[in-house]
Motif scaffolding. Structure first.
Motif, PDB file in Angstrom:
ATOM      1  N   ASP A   1      60.991  87.328  39.320  1.00 42.05           N
ATOM      2  CA  ASP A   1      61.958  88.061  38.495  1.00 42.05           C
ATOM      3  C   ASP A   1      61.418  88.341  37.098  1.00 42.05           C
ATOM      4  O   ASP A   1      62.124  88.203  36.093  1.00 42.05           O
ATOM      5  N   GLY A   2      60.145  88.702  37.029  1.00 42.33           N
ATOM      6  CA  GLY A   2      59.540  89.022  35.739  1.00 42.33           C
ATOM      7  C   GLY A   2      59.115  87.812  34.934  1.00 42.33           C
ATOM      8  O   GLY A   2      58.607  87.948  33.821  1.00 42.33           O
ATOM      9  N   VAL A   3      59.312  86.628  35.467  1.00 42.08           N
ATOM     10  CA  VAL A   3      58.947  85.387  34.770  1.00 42.08           C
ATOM     11  C   VAL A   3      57.679  84.823  35.404  1.00 42.08           C
ATOM     12  O   VAL A   3      57.645  84.537  36.594  1.00 42.08           O
ATOM     13  N   GLN A   4      56.624  84.685  34.595  1.00 40.60           N
ATOM     14  CA  GLN A   4      55.351  84.167  35.088  1.00 40.60           C
ATOM     15  C   GLN A   4      55.304  82.649  34.958  1.00 40.60           C
ATOM     16  O   GLN A   4      55.523  82.100  33.884  1.00 40.60           O
TER      17      GLN A   4
ATOM     18  N   GLY B   1      48.777  75.211  39.932  1.00 33.78           N
ATOM     19  CA  GLY B   1      49.144  75.713  41.255  1.00 33.78           C
ATOM     20  C   GLY B   1      49.207  74.643  42.326  1.00 33.78           C
ATOM     21  O   GLY B   1      49.720  74.884  43.417  1.00 33.78           O
ATOM     22  N   TYR B   2      48.689  73.453  42.012  1.00 34.30           N
ATOM     23  CA  TYR B   2      48.679  72.368  42.993  1.00 34.30           C
ATOM     24  C   TYR B   2      49.770  71.340  42.691  1.00 34.30           C
ATOM     25  O   TYR B   2      50.523  70.943  43.570  1.00 34.30           O
ATOM     26  N   THR B   3      49.825  70.911  41.427  1.00 27.85           N
ATOM     27  CA  THR B   3      50.809  69.890  41.063  1.00 27.85           C
ATOM     28  C   THR B   3      51.861  70.410  40.096  1.00 27.85           C
ATOM     29  O   THR B   3      52.972  69.882  40.053  1.00 27.85           O
ATOM     30  N   THR B   4      51.535  71.421  39.312  1.00 26.76           N
ATOM     31  CA  THR B   4      52.484  71.915  38.315  1.00 26.76           C
ATOM     32  C   THR B   4      52.490  73.437  38.251  1.00 26.76           C
ATOM     33  O   THR B   4      51.454  74.083  38.383  1.00 26.76           O
ATOM     34  N   CYS B   5      53.684  73.982  38.045  1.00 27.17           N
ATOM     35  CA  CYS B   5      53.895  75.389  37.732  1.00 27.17           C
ATOM     36  C   CYS B   5      55.153  75.434  36.864  1.00 27.17           C
ATOM     37  O   CYS B   5      56.223  75.006  37.307  1.00 27.17           O
ATOM     38  N   GLU B   6      55.024  75.920  35.651  1.00 27.62           N
ATOM     39  CA  GLU B   6      56.155  75.980  34.739  1.00 27.62           C
ATOM     40  C   GLU B   6      56.381  77.413  34.294  1.00 27.62           C
ATOM     41  O   GLU B   6      55.432  78.148  34.022  1.00 27.62           O
ATOM     42  N   ALA B   7      57.659  77.788  34.206  1.00 29.01           N
ATOM     43  CA  ALA B   7      58.009  79.140  33.781  1.00 29.01           C
ATOM     44  C   ALA B   7      57.620  79.345  32.321  1.00 29.01           C
ATOM     45  O   ALA B   7      57.738  78.444  31.499  1.00 29.01           O
ATOM     46  N   SER B   8      57.167  80.547  31.991  1.00 31.20           N
ATOM     47  CA  SER B   8      56.791  80.866  30.620  1.00 31.20           C
ATOM     48  C   SER B   8      57.339  82.233  30.248  1.00 31.20           C
ATOM     49  O   SER B   8      57.567  83.079  31.113  1.00 31.20           O
ATOM     50  N   GLY B   9      57.575  82.453  28.937  1.00 33.56           N
ATOM     51  CA  GLY B   9      58.082  83.733  28.465  1.00 33.56           C
ATOM     52  C   GLY B   9      59.596  83.826  28.581  1.00 33.56           C
ATOM     53  O   GLY B   9      60.275  82.902  29.029  1.00 33.56           O
ATOM     54  N   PRO B  10      60.156  84.965  28.152  1.00 39.51           N
ATOM     55  CA  PRO B  10      61.612  85.138  28.175  1.00 39.51           C
ATOM     56  C   PRO B  10      62.163  85.220  29.594  1.00 39.51           C
ATOM     57  O   PRO B  10      61.443  85.516  30.541  1.00 39.51           O
ATOM     58  N   GLY B  11      63.466  84.959  29.694  1.00 34.48           N
ATOM     59  CA  GLY B  11      64.126  85.052  30.992  1.00 34.48           C
ATOM     60  C   GLY B  11      63.957  83.835  31.867  1.00 34.48           C
ATOM     61  O   GLY B  11      64.240  83.869  33.056  1.00 34.48           O
ATOM     62  N   ARG B  12      63.478  82.732  31.277  1.00 34.25           N
ATOM     63  CA  ARG B  12      63.192  81.548  32.088  1.00 34.25           C
ATOM     64  C   ARG B  12      64.451  80.922  32.679  1.00 34.25           C
ATOM     65  O   ARG B  12      64.389  80.259  33.702  1.00 34.25           O
TER      66      ARG B  12
ATOM     67  N   LYS C   1      66.734  82.417  34.075  1.00 32.37           N
ATOM     68  CA  LYS C   1      67.124  83.132  35.293  1.00 32.37           C
ATOM     69  C   LYS C   1      66.493  82.513  36.535  1.00 32.37           C
ATOM     70  O   LYS C   1      66.990  82.684  37.636  1.00 32.37           O
ATOM     71  N   VAL C   2      65.378  81.819  36.343  1.00 28.02           N
ATOM     72  CA  VAL C   2      64.660  81.233  37.463  1.00 28.02           C
ATOM     73  C   VAL C   2      65.055  79.769  37.603  1.00 28.02           C
ATOM     74  O   VAL C   2      64.671  78.926  36.797  1.00 28.02           O
TER      75      VAL C   2
END
Length: 629
Positions: free
Chosen positions: A454-457, A462-473, A475-476
């Protein structure tokens, strides 16, 4: 000390071929047949030794016309310097270039011929001897530029056969030959057995880089073949031993485990810094035990996931080549760490390690297979593969181990597809609650990359951690904060003012991450405090009502009357207002009539005064004349 170190390094540089006292080192040359189809006087089939680089056409054959150049006959220089080209013209047979052995590396001769347009290279031996395997030199800055780019096949031929070809060509004959690899790999049954002698060390130069790249590229195809039951794959690792006289030396202790029984060279070739040889031995042992554990669960293909993930996540260059990183990979794949550790045994014990002892025994050649002396080595149906370690070439060699018409579909199509993300999420990061995953299925196999949602990177390993970054977080998955919905009302604890924070919304209390509990405003006397108020708690809020006909004003937490008095008072007030309005209207009407009448009287009197002035009034000037003036 320097002499001792040099001697020890030399001893550790050889394979343990003397572990079986009665055996001697034996290198088996893998051959293909070379059939001369013309001229008739030399027609026949001859042996040739497959080069250990380039891409042999396993399972197939190649026809061509043999050329022997008039200049640069050893092929040590670029043929373009002599104005020579071997590019085939339309309709003509491919050019097989015959060059002489000597003065430069075999691989350089083949590379120069390939650049000039040759389709294959035959190297004529310069001494009478049994055929040997042409190997690639140890890579350095100059050789690494061309070794990995050689794509044409090559073969060494005996000196006498080379002279026969040269004589025929010099007499003007057209020499046509067929290189045939169809029987280079036997196919005794409907399953291909193959083994890869590899190493976990990723700091040994170009060869290590090529091996690591091959492992990642070939994983998808290897897993398809294994899952389908078409192949039986076994990984192997070469180990050395330390001579008894040096087992207590600093060098042996740094390069070996189990008191000098199993060793590997120092990755940096420097005993005083960086990783030690025993670090490599331990990781090799761990990878062997991972294979044994997954093999017992009937999922041997998971070994490919472990070794490729370890390469990516635990490289020596980033100082992550260690037990902790390895165990994090094992855990991500859902494997039992205790079983792996139990298999590895005690590396400090002064005794044999059954797993590594088995590897040392396997290094010795059996039957038609020679001793394993170089890394990496691929063995298919007990025949050592010769050629470039490249996905397409290796797959072709393995597939040539099947009888014709029995090969699996993967051998007949370049479309190697597999969805490894369906099994244990491929060992990648995932958020089950939000149905998010870092696993992506690709042609080369799965990769672990943080997703874009949804536009949030998302960012991470990719193995143990993935955290949302940037605006709109928010929403995820509500930014990882608490959220809930009931009776058509939804609440979230996520707030994003440049940084995501989890704070319970108004009407709730808690940590904002795992829980937010409804606040009972009525019980805690935070609302409806007026004497006439009655409080009722709701989820996330409250309702207040007032007794009688009173109205609750939430902003002021108070009750007010809906009307000033009872029913009769209200009607009396209405009549008073109506009478008041009527009287005001009547008064206004009388005033209006009085003013109108006064005005009319004054106008009439003025008109009459023009014609007959009144006794009480002076003569009125002529209005008409005044208007004309």
């Amino acid at each position: 000390m320097e002499l001792q170190r040099s001697f020890l390094g030399l001893l550790l540089g050889f394979l343990v071929l003397s572990l079986t006292p009665l055996s001697s080192a034996r290198f088996v040359v893998e051959k293909n047949s070379l059939r001369v189809t013309s001229p008739d006087k030399i027609k026949g089939t001859y042996d040739s030794a497959i080069g250990n680089f380039g891409i042999p056409q396993y399972g197939g054959s190649m026809a061509g016309a043999v050329l022997y150049p008039k200049e640069n006959r050893k092929g040590c220089k670029e043929f373009s310097e002599f104005g020579i080209s071997f590019k085939s013209t339309p309709g003509a047979l491919p050019k097989f270039v015959l060059v002489d052995r000597g003065d430069c590396f075999f691989a350089l001769k083949v590379w120069n011929a390939q650049k000039a347009g040759a389709s294959a290279v035959l190297v004529a031996d310069n001494i009478e001897e049994p055929l040997i395997t042409m190997d690639s030199p140890e890579e350095d800055g100059s050789t690494s530029k061309y070794i990995e780019n050689i794509t044409i096949p090559s073969a060494l031929i005996e000196k006498s056969f080379g002279q026969t070809l040269k004589k025929s060509i010099s007499s003007g004959d057209m020499v046509n030959v067929n290189l045939d690899w169809r029987e280079a790999v036997p196919h005794p049954d409907d399953r291909v057995e193959y083994e890869l002698w590899t190493n976990s060390n990723d700091e040994c130069g170009v060869k290590c880089d090529m091996l690591m790249e091959f492992m990642k590229d070939f994983r998808g195809a290897a897993q398809i073949l294994e899952i389908g039951g078409y192949t039986q794959f076994t990984p192997h690792y070469i180990t050395w031993y330390c001579p008894q006289a040096f087992t207590l030396s600093k060098q042996c202790k740094s390069q070996c485990i189990n008191h000098g029984r199993y060793c590997a060279p120092d990755p940096e070739q420097d005993f005083s810094t960086g990783y030690e040889g025993k670090d490599v031995v331990l990781e090799n042992l761990r990878q062997l035990c991972v294979f044994k554990v997954v093999n017992k669960t009937n999922k041997p293909w998971v070994w490919w996931d472990y070794v490729t993930d370890f390469q990516i996540r635990c490289p020596m260059k980033e100082k992550k080549y260690n037990k902790e990183c390895a165990e994090s990979v094992i855990k991500s794949l859902g494997l039992d760490i205790k079983k792996v550790e139990q298999c590895m045994g005690d590396p400090t014990a002064d005794s044999e390690n059954s797993v590594l002892k088995e590897e040392q025994d396997a290094q010795v050649g059996k039957g038609s297979r020679g001793d394993v002396t170089i890394l990496p080595t691929l063995v298919v149906n007990n025949r050592q593969y010769r050629g470039k370690l490249e996905k397409g070439a290796v797959l072709k060699a393995i597939c040539s181990g099947f009888e014709e018409t029995t090969e699996p579909a993967v051998c007949l199509s370049s479309d190697v597809e597999t969805n490894e993300c369906l099994d244990n999420n491929g060992g990648c990061w995932q958020n089950k609650a939000a149905n998010l995953t870092a696993c992506k299925d690709t042609f080369r196999g799965r990769v672990c990359e943080c997703p874009l949602v949804d536009g949030v990177q998302f960012k991470g390993d990719g193995y143990t951690t993935c955290e949302a970054s940037g605006p709109g977080r928010c929403k995820v998955n509500n930014g990882g904060c608490w959220h809930d919905a009931r009776d058509g009302h939804a609440f979230s604890a996520c707030t994003d003012n440049g940084e995501v924070q989890c704070q319970c919304p108004h009407g709730f209390k808690g940590d904002g991450v795992k829980s937010c509990e409804d606040v009972d405003e009525c019980k805690e006397k935070k609302a409806c405090q007026c004497p006439e108020c009655t409080c009722k708690n709701t989820w996330g809020s409250y309702d207040c009502s007032c007794s009688g006909n009173l109205l609750y004003i939430k902003d002021h937490d108070t009750c007010i009357s809906k009307a000033a008095s009872g029913g009769k008072s209200a009607w009396a007030a209405v009549w008073v207002i109506l009478i008041g309005l009527a009287m005001a209207g009547g008064g206004a009407y009388l005033v209006y009539k009085y003013r109108l009448r006064s005005y009319m009287d004054s106008e009439i009197r003025a008109i009459m005064a023009q014609y007959m002035p009144l006794d009480s009034q002076a003569e009125v000037p002529n209005h008409v004349n005044d208007e004309r003036a």
